[in-house]
Enzyme design. Structure first.
Site, short mmCIF file in Angstrom:
data_model
loop_
_atom_site.label_atom_id
_atom_site.label_comp_id
_atom_site.label_asym_id
_atom_site.label_seq_id
_atom_site.Cartn_x
_atom_site.Cartn_y
_atom_site.Cartn_z
N GLU A 26 -27.64 -8.33 -27.59
CA GLU A 26 -28.49 -9.38 -27.03
C GLU A 26 -29.16 -8.88 -25.75
O GLU A 26 -28.79 -7.85 -25.20
CB GLU A 26 -27.66 -10.62 -26.74
CG GLU A 26 -26.51 -10.36 -25.78
CD GLU A 26 -26.15 -11.56 -24.95
OE1 GLU A 26 -27.06 -12.05 -24.25
OE2 GLU A 26 -24.98 -11.98 -24.97
N LYS A 160 -15.44 -18.56 -22.42
CA LYS A 160 -14.95 -18.80 -21.06
C LYS A 160 -14.16 -20.10 -21.00
O LYS A 160 -14.40 -21.03 -21.77
CB LYS A 160 -16.12 -18.84 -20.08
CG LYS A 160 -16.91 -17.54 -20.03
CD LYS A 160 -18.06 -17.64 -19.05
CE LYS A 160 -18.94 -16.41 -19.14
NZ LYS A 160 -19.72 -16.37 -20.39
#
Length: 309
Positions: A26, A160
Site C-alpha cells: 500500500e 490496533k
C-alpha cells in the site's frame, strides 16, 4: 463485463505475465502513515526485504489520476514529500481518477487494485476494523468488507487496540474471511504480540499458508484471507504502556474533533510523539516482518497458481 486494469510498470508486467511471485504494497504508509524521510526509507527498505526473500514488490498508488502498480524511485520520492496527496479507499478511486489526483491507497483500495492486476499476496502494517461504539456510529472499516469480496491474502500484524478486536473478528467471520495466525494461536494487536483473542487457525510455515490460499480459492469462496503475523518480540511494545498511550491519543483526537479519514494519521503521529519515537520504530519493524512473510508465501504460492492455470 471487462474490468479496468491498472497501469503496470515494465518489471511488474513481465513478472505477472511470467507467473513470478509478487507482493503488493500500500502507499498510505508513505503518504499519511509516517513522516519524511522515514516514510521513504521504510518504503524502499520494505521493497528490499521482499526482493531478498525471492519476490518482486509492487507498490500501489494513484499517480495523477492513473491507477499504478509498481512505482519507480522518483515516484516514491514524490509521494513521500508532496503535501497535497489525498488518501483513497476503494470507493474514492474513480473520483481521484476524474480529478487527476495523486493518492495514497488504503488497504481496501490496494486490495482492489492488486486483484485487478492479478496479484494474490499483499503486505501491510495492520488492517482497519470495527471501532468501539460501532453499534451507534456504524464505523466499520472498508478493509473488512473488501476482504469479504476480493481474493487477496493480506499479511498484517493484526489491528490496533483502539479498535473493538472481538467485533472485528466476528465481522470477518460474517464476511467468510479465514483469520490465520502465523506460528501462534493468538491474534496480534499491531504493537503487541497478543490481543487477548484467538485467531481462527494457526499455521506454522509459508508453504502451509500458500496451500491454504490455493485450496480456499479452489472452493470458489471469492473472499480474501487475513494472515496475522505478530510483531517480532524484540520490537514489541509493552501492552500496558502502548494501550495507555493509545487511549491518550484517542482522547486528544476526540477533544480536537478529529475523525474519519484524518483519524488514523493523527493517531499514528500523536502516538509516535507520546512514545518519543518508539512506536515509529516498532511500526517500521513490523511492516518489514510482514513483507518478509508475504514474500515467502508468494514464492510458495506461485507454482501452485501456475499448476492451476
Amino acid at each position: 463485463m471487462t474490468l479496468m486494469k491498472p497501469r503496470l510498470s515494465r518489471e511488474m508486467a513481465e513478472a505477472i505475465a511470467a507467473g513470478s511471485p509478487v507482493v503488493a504494497l500500500e502507499s498510505t504508509i508513505i503518504t499519511h502513515g509516517m513522516p519524511y524521510p522515514a516514510n521513504l526509507e521504510t518504503a524502499l527498505g520494505v521493497e528490499t526485504v521482499i526482493r531478498e526473500n525471492g519476490a518482486i514488490p509492487a507498490t500501489i498508488a494513484v499517480v495523477k489520476g492513473e491507477l499504478r502498480v509498481g512505482l519507480e524511485h522518483d515516484e516514491l520520492e514524490e509521494l513521500a514529500q508532496s503535501k497535497g496527496i489525498v488518501k483513497a479507499s476503494g470507493r474514492d478511486l474513480a473520483v481521484a481518477m476524474i480529478r487527476g489526483q495523486s493518492a495514497g491507497t488504503t488497504v481496501s483500495a490496494t486490495m482492489l487494485m492488486a486483484d485487478l492486476a492479478g496479484i494474490d499476496v499483499f503486505a501491510t502494517g495492520g488492517v482497519g476494523g470495527v471501532h468501539r461504539g460501532a453499534e451507534q456510529t456504524f464505523d466499520i472499516s472498508a478493509d473488512l468488507t473488501e476482504l469479504g469480496r476480493t481474493k487477496t491474502a493480506v499479511v498484517c500484524a493484526g489491528v490496533k487496540s483502539i479498535l473493538d478486536i472481538a467485533k472485528t473478528l466476528e465481522y470477518l467471520e460474517t464476511q467468510r474471511v479465514p483469520v490465520i495466525a502465523y506460528g501462534t494461536e493468538d491474534f496480534p494487536a499491531f504493537f503487541t504480540r497478543r490481543s487477548g483473542f484467538k485467531a481462527d487457525h494457526r499455521l506454522d510455515t509459508p508453504e502451509e499458508i500458500a496451500k491454504a490460499m490455493w485450496l480456499h480459492h479452489q472452493l470458489g469462496t471469492g473472499t480474501g484471507l487475513l494472515i496475522a503475523n505478530p510483531i517480532p518480540e524484540a520490537s514489541a511494545l509493552a501492552p500496558d504502556f502502548i494501550d495507555g498511550t493509545i487511549a491518550d491519543a484517542v482522547r486528544d483526537a476526540d477533544e480536537r474533533g478529529i475523525d474519519r479519514k484524518e483519524l488514523t494519521p493523527f493517531l499514528l503521529a500523536r502516538i509516535n510523539e507520546l512514545t518519543k519515537g518508539e512506536s515509529l520504530k516498532a511500526n517500521i519493524e513490523l511492516v518489514k516482518n510482514n513483507a518478509r512473510l508475504a514474500a515467502r508465501i508468494a514464492v510458495a504460492y506461485a507454482p501452485l497458481k501456475k499448476a492451476r492455470n
